[in-house]
Design an enzyme around this catalytic site. Sequence first.
Site, PDB file in Angstrom:
ATOM      1  N   ASN A   9     -19.615  38.304 -22.475  1.00  0.00           N
ATOM      2  CA  ASN A   9     -20.461  37.737 -21.424  1.00  0.00           C
ATOM      3  C   ASN A   9     -20.154  36.247 -21.341  1.00  0.00           C
ATOM      4  OD1 ASN A   9     -22.494  36.829 -19.765  1.00  0.00           O
ATOM      5  ND2 ASN A   9     -24.161  37.244 -21.212  1.00  0.00           N
ATOM      6  N   TRP A  10     -19.417  35.876 -20.315  1.00  0.00           N
ATOM      7  CA  TRP A  10     -18.980  34.480 -20.227  1.00  0.00           C
ATOM      8  C   TRP A  10     -20.078  33.543 -19.738  1.00  0.00           C
ATOM      9  CZ3 TRP A  10     -13.397  34.669 -17.741  1.00  0.00           C
ATOM     10  CH2 TRP A  10     -12.579  35.469 -18.550  1.00  0.00           C
ATOM     11  N   LYS A  11     -21.167  34.116 -19.263  1.00  0.00           N
ATOM     12  CA  LYS A  11     -22.266  33.302 -18.715  1.00  0.00           C
ATOM     13  C   LYS A  11     -21.701  32.343 -17.656  1.00  0.00           C
ATOM     14  CE  LYS A  11     -24.736  34.093 -22.960  1.00  0.00           C
ATOM     15  NZ  LYS A  11     -25.758  33.668 -23.913  1.00  0.00           N
ATOM     16  N   HIS A  97     -30.665  40.409 -18.787  1.00  0.00           N
ATOM     17  CA  HIS A  97     -30.371  39.488 -19.893  1.00  0.00           C
ATOM     18  C   HIS A  97     -31.565  38.558 -20.094  1.00  0.00           C
ATOM     19  CE1 HIS A  97     -28.536  36.275 -22.215  1.00  0.00           C
ATOM     20  NE2 HIS A  97     -27.596  37.145 -22.535  1.00  0.00           N
ATOM     21  N   GLU A  99     -31.749  35.501 -20.621  1.00  0.00           N
ATOM     22  CA  GLU A  99     -31.691  34.242 -19.853  1.00  0.00           C
ATOM     23  C   GLU A  99     -32.177  34.460 -18.429  1.00  0.00           C
ATOM     24  OE1 GLU A  99     -27.622  33.335 -20.807  1.00  0.00           O
ATOM     25  OE2 GLU A  99     -28.248  32.918 -22.866  1.00  0.00           O
ATOM     26  N   GLU A 169     -30.727  42.617 -27.847  1.00  0.00           N
ATOM     27  CA  GLU A 169     -30.445  41.193 -28.007  1.00  0.00           C
ATOM     28  C   GLU A 169     -31.728  40.443 -28.346  1.00  0.00           C
ATOM     29  OE1 GLU A 169     -26.546  39.951 -26.031  1.00  0.00           O
ATOM     30  OE2 GLU A 169     -28.149  39.621 -24.600  1.00  0.00           O
ATOM     31  N   GLY A 175     -27.335  32.567 -28.904  1.00  0.00           N
ATOM     32  CA  GLY A 175     -26.852  31.191 -28.823  1.00  0.00           C
ATOM     33  C   GLY A 175     -27.397  30.270 -29.905  1.00  0.00           C
ATOM     34  N   SER A 215     -25.447  35.805 -31.296  1.00  0.00           N
ATOM     35  CA  SER A 215     -24.682  35.083 -32.321  1.00  0.00           C
ATOM     36  C   SER A 215     -23.718  35.976 -33.095  1.00  0.00           C
ATOM     37  CB  SER A 215     -25.622  34.338 -33.272  1.00  0.00           C
ATOM     38  OG  SER A 215     -26.333  33.336 -32.570  1.00  0.00           O
ATOM     39  N   GLY A 236     -21.474  36.349 -26.493  1.00  0.00           N
ATOM     40  CA  GLY A 236     -21.502  35.164 -25.639  1.00  0.00           C
ATOM     41  C   GLY A 236     -20.506  34.126 -26.132  1.00  0.00           C
ATOM     42  N   GLY A 237     -21.000  33.173 -26.919  1.00  0.00           N
ATOM     43  CA  GLY A 237     -20.180  32.040 -27.357  1.00  0.00           C
ATOM     44  C   GLY A 237     -18.823  32.414 -27.932  1.00  0.00           C
TER      45      GLY A 237
HETATM   46  P1  PGA Z   1     -24.300  34.561 -28.018  1.00  0.00           P
HETATM   47  O1  PGA Z   1     -24.811  35.227 -26.636  1.00  0.00           O
HETATM   48  O2  PGA Z   1     -23.239  35.476 -28.572  1.00  0.00           O
HETATM   49  O3  PGA Z   1     -23.747  33.228 -27.608  1.00  0.00           O
HETATM   50  O4  PGA Z   1     -25.483  34.471 -28.919  1.00  0.00           O
HETATM   51  C1  PGA Z   1     -25.010  36.609 -26.556  1.00  0.00           C
HETATM   52  C2  PGA Z   1     -25.565  36.978 -25.211  1.00  0.00           C
HETATM   53  O5  PGA Z   1     -26.338  36.182 -24.646  1.00  0.00           O
HETATM   54  O6  PGA Z   1     -25.276  38.042 -24.677  1.00  0.00           O
END
Ligand code: PGA
Length: 260
Positions: A9-11, A97, A99, A169, A175, A215, A236-237
């Site tokens: 997930n590149w956001k 998600h 966010e 999640e 994050g 994470s 994500g990251g």
């Molecule tokens: P993260 O994000 O790996 O940076 O914690 C995961 C996500 O939001 O899907």
Amino acid sequence: MRTRLIVGNWKMNKTASEAATFVDELRQHLSKVPSDVELVVAPPFTALESVGRVLGSESFIQLGAQNLFWEPKGAYTGEISAPMLKDLGCRHVILGHSERRTLFGERGDRIRKKLQAAFAHGIRPILCIGESLEQREAGSTDDVLAQQLHESLAGFSSETLESLTVAYEPIWAIGTGRSATTEQAVAAHQTIRAVLSATASPVIAERTRILYGGSVTTQNIASLLSSEQVDGALIGGACLEVSSFATIISLASTTRSIGV
Ligand code: PGA
């Protein structure tokens, strides 16, 4: 046996040209990608076309989107529909998600309508659910997960739910560098599978892939995937660098289940 699924997930990261360069490099890194892991990248909307063009329709790396709007077209300024995503070759879409829930006010019924649009247009939804730290500390994780599943999945037939993927999640892990432990992830996945069994069917519960997200790194992926309850990861990251994403993918393909 559920095939493992790794989703990046590149956001809101990478321009269209940066994204195209990235997948090109990733593909070179993964020239020997094993057949036992399915791989999805979910770039921002603006990069879907350039990434899709680099990948081509036969690529082992599949294209996913990070959101959609439930109407197929019309006066919805700033929104993107399922047919638009389908036309670009998207086979998956991340929905609900945290966010989007916390920053953009997405709630149960909105997420349910988005799921419906994804199902209707043959795009496989990845439904994200998870508890806050406060909810975990109050001991209500299981109730929160059950409620989020119920409100999003209400009214769908078992047949429709066949293409569903769920991502567990925990909000406090996204994050933050603080992943759930393998035991915490396994317990949550067991809860999710039990709710799916009761609300959809035992067959759906058995078939549905449940990913862990929050994470995930090259350091913890092997442990998280050591349980047969964890069918993959939403990342994500750690998916924003070719080398770490490629390492995670190769670890996912070699980690053996120890049947926790
Ligand atoms: P993260 O994000 O790996 O940076 O914690 C995961 C996500 O939001 O899907």
